[in-house]
Enzyme design. Sequence first.
Site: not given
Length: 299
Positions: A134-135
């Site tokens: 995830d970011r």
Amino acid sequence: MKFTWKYSGNEQRKVRTFLQNHGVSHRMFSQMKHNGGAILVNEKPVYTSDYLKNGDIVTIVMPTEKSNDLVVPDYKPLDIIFENEHWLVVDKPYGITTVPGHADRLHTLVNQVKGHLETIKADDLVPHVVTRLDRDTSGIVLLAKHRFAHAVLDQQLQDHTVEKFYLAYPSGILADDHGDINAPIGRMDGDFIKREVRDDGKPSRTEYWVERRYEDDEQNMTRVKVQLHTGRTHQIRVHFANIGHPLVGDTLYGGPAWHGLQRQALHAYHMKFYDPFIEEYREFNTPLPDDLKTLRDIE
């Protein structure tokens, strides 16, 4: 790029069957046929329906992958843990998306990897993401530097044989020293980003071990080592939120904004996979980033 194996055996075996056993997929056969690749036995072109005999040397020649002009190179330096002609293992900081999407098409990890490949003058300029984060999750990301490496690792992912461990800080005090969360995950209705535990979701399994409990009047939390047995989007975050312990800093899933964190307290620190090119396991670790190191020191 060439890959070569020796056939040892007295029984008749077709070239196709032999290569399939070494990870060559139907799609790769098609790519070799239509894009300038080749299949050789003892340096001579053959059909996949031909038979091998003991001692034959089998070679595949994979066509070079052309650059995708839609992926713009970003020349920001990478934090490289390991690199050879097959693999690129990087330590991704939080705040960077792994692959280009509607939110960012210019400065993702894939853009940076393409810039790196151009800088080292690699023949293949197409980054193949094997594992993604995830970011706002930091840690180890594995990329393949050619389509064959990607194919063999993708099969390991499907077989759940790639070992991935994370450090996470769920809010609250987890009562059990060990837990195994089996709960299907799917996209939340009407939301493009969020996931949730739901009956029609995909099977998802997260195992954890408590390393430390931080008891405070207002900000209780637990440090856990987490192993992913499946790889769903937001899996660790959704599973801990679902059992009532959203990760510290994970405001998307109801986690508390404590200790000045600007993201979820989650770091992918360990990975182990089988490298078929050396017929051995490779293992990598990376330390906690600075913003999560402070959580280790909280009394």
